[in-house]
Design an enzyme around this catalytic site. Structure first.
Site, mmCIF file in Angstrom:
data_model
loop_
_atom_site.group_PDB
_atom_site.id
_atom_site.type_symbol
_atom_site.label_atom_id
_atom_site.label_comp_id
_atom_site.label_asym_id
_atom_site.label_seq_id
_atom_site.Cartn_x
_atom_site.Cartn_y
_atom_site.Cartn_z
ATOM 1 N N ALA A 181 45.582 41.981 31.572
ATOM 2 C CA ALA A 181 46.694 41.282 32.243
ATOM 3 C C ALA A 181 46.191 40.765 33.598
ATOM 4 C CB ALA A 181 47.911 42.184 32.398
ATOM 5 N N LEU A 182 45.104 40.039 33.518
ATOM 6 C CA LEU A 182 44.346 39.697 34.727
ATOM 7 C C LEU A 182 45.050 38.650 35.589
ATOM 8 C CD1 LEU A 182 40.758 39.526 33.168
ATOM 9 C CD2 LEU A 182 41.956 41.498 34.149
ATOM 10 N N ASP A 209 44.741 36.809 39.930
ATOM 11 C CA ASP A 209 43.721 36.408 40.902
ATOM 12 C C ASP A 209 43.124 37.597 41.664
ATOM 13 O OD1 ASP A 209 43.973 33.842 40.118
ATOM 14 O OD2 ASP A 209 45.106 33.154 41.871
ATOM 15 N N HIS A 240 42.188 40.390 40.250
ATOM 16 C CA HIS A 240 41.030 40.788 39.429
ATOM 17 C C HIS A 240 39.894 39.779 39.597
ATOM 18 C CE1 HIS A 240 44.407 42.693 37.048
ATOM 19 N NE2 HIS A 240 43.599 43.721 37.235
ATOM 20 N N GLY A 252 40.173 47.218 43.715
ATOM 21 C CA GLY A 252 41.010 46.516 44.685
ATOM 22 C C GLY A 252 41.694 47.500 45.619
ATOM 23 N N GLN A 264 43.826 55.296 44.389
ATOM 24 C CA GLN A 264 42.804 55.222 43.335
ATOM 25 C C GLN A 264 41.428 55.017 43.962
ATOM 26 O OE1 GLN A 264 43.207 53.232 39.397
ATOM 27 N NE2 GLN A 264 42.242 51.486 40.368
ATOM 28 N N VAL A 293 44.754 40.933 47.197
ATOM 29 C CA VAL A 293 45.067 39.498 47.139
ATOM 30 C C VAL A 293 46.589 39.366 47.086
ATOM 31 C CG1 VAL A 293 44.769 37.349 45.848
ATOM 32 C CG2 VAL A 293 42.894 39.004 45.963
HETATM 33 O O1 PAF Z 1 43.296 50.042 38.203
HETATM 34 C C1 PAF Z 1 43.249 49.998 36.951
HETATM 35 O O2 PAF Z 1 43.491 48.967 36.317
HETATM 36 C C2 PAF Z 1 42.928 51.270 36.182
HETATM 37 O O3 PAF Z 1 43.437 52.388 36.835
HETATM 38 C C3 PAF Z 1 41.437 51.444 35.887
HETATM 39 C C4 PAF Z 1 40.644 51.616 37.159
HETATM 40 C C5 PAF Z 1 40.926 50.242 35.117
HETATM 41 C C6 PAF Z 1 41.196 52.688 35.029
HETATM 42 O O4 PAF Z 1 41.883 52.614 33.823
#
Ligand code: PAF
Length: 279
Positions: free
Chosen positions: A29-30, A32, A34, A145, A151, A174
């Site tokens: 589900a990318l 900007d 990402h 990010g 995280q 972003v």
């Molecule tokens: O941030 C995310 O999209 C997820 O937590 C990750 C780092 C891809 C791990 O599943």
């Protein structure tokens, strides 16, 4: 399309043999945000690998695992245009062939706070899949990010604690022009909710400009913005020491991170900003 999609661990390992890799772990589900990670990854290594895997281990029983947007075809178009060489898109069975892994990385105390309090087990699941991805890809760099500040903190600590041979690169959040932090979950918001969601970034700006007046002023400034928006239900608002990710004491001075999580309608959003606490 020149991006190569790899679905198995064995094929990916063979394809990456001898290469210096930067890994961008995603759940697809990318947006900007990402793509900013991908662009930075291309500056760090000749080979960029983007993983797309909606990791069941990091979703609680009542969370949005089934509903989480899966948009592989669109994601591949974006990654191809960005010049990404490999996408690793394994199935759940490929990643967890004997069912949910019995061995887990535990996130410790920080993993039980903030997002961890609202989403028990989330960070153990996240760290476990990140550890697996690092073991599979063995990247020189791995990119995350700043929007997911907790995280980022926990991955940095895992990499240090377990002496994983990779460098964790953090890319700034972003935002849309109006300030809304990009998130895959923004697509759940209708127009009214999208306007209401601006309260999060506005509250962070208010917190930032109150930093010189101390922690109480910071919290009051952010709270008054959030409470002025009736579609927003605050989950937590906190100020943490970036070095420990624990809430700061009243007499703390220096760099601090303000964290906000809130529900806007049914959608849970998070955002954060670095501030300077004086006073
Ligand atoms: O941030 C995310 O999209 C997820 O937590 C990750 C780092 C891809 C791990 O599943």
């Amino acid at each position: 399309m020149s991006v190569t999609v790899v679905e198995t661990i064995a094929e990916l390992r063979a394809a990456l043999e001898g290469r210096t890799v930067a890994l961008v772990p995603t759940m697809g589900a990318l947006h900007d945000g990402h793509l900013a990670l991908v662009n930075r990854a291309a500056e760090l290594a000749d080979t960029v690998v983007v993983s797309i895997f909606v990791n069941p281990l990091q979703f609680g029983p009542n969370e949005d695992l089934d509903k989480y947007p899966r948009t592989l075809a669109d994601d591949l178009v974006k990654l191809d245009a960005a010049g990404v060489e490999f996408v690793f898109a394994p199935s759940v069975d490929e990643m967890y062939p004997t069912g949910p892994s019995q061995t887990r990385v535990t996130a410790g105390q920080v993993g039980t706070l903030f997002e961890g309090r609202s989403r028990p087990g989330h960070f153990d699941g996240m760290l476990t899949v990140v550890a697996k991805l690092l073991g599979i890809v063995r990247p020189a760099s791995v990119l995350f990010g700043q929007k997911d500040a907790q995280q980022v903190f926990l991955v940095q600590r895992m990499v240090a604690d377990l002496d994983v041979a990779t460098s964790v690169e953090v890319v700034p959040t972003v935002r849309e022009q109006n300030g809304l932090a990009l998130s895959s979950r923004n697509r759940y918001l209708d127009e009214r909710e999208k306007r209401a969601a601006l309260a999060l970034s506005t509250a962070l700006e208010a917190a930032q400009s109150s930093g010189d007046r101390g922690i109480d002023a910071v919290l009051a400034a952010a709270q008054s913005v959030l409470m002025g928006e009736n579609l927003v239900r605050l989950d937590y608002l906190s100020v943490v020491n970036p070095a420990t990710f624990l809430p700061v004491d009243d007499d703390y001075r220096g760099r601090a991170r303000v964290l906000i999580a809130a529900r806007v309608g049914e959608t849970r959003l998070i955002d954060n900003e670095l501030i300077h606490l004086g006073g």
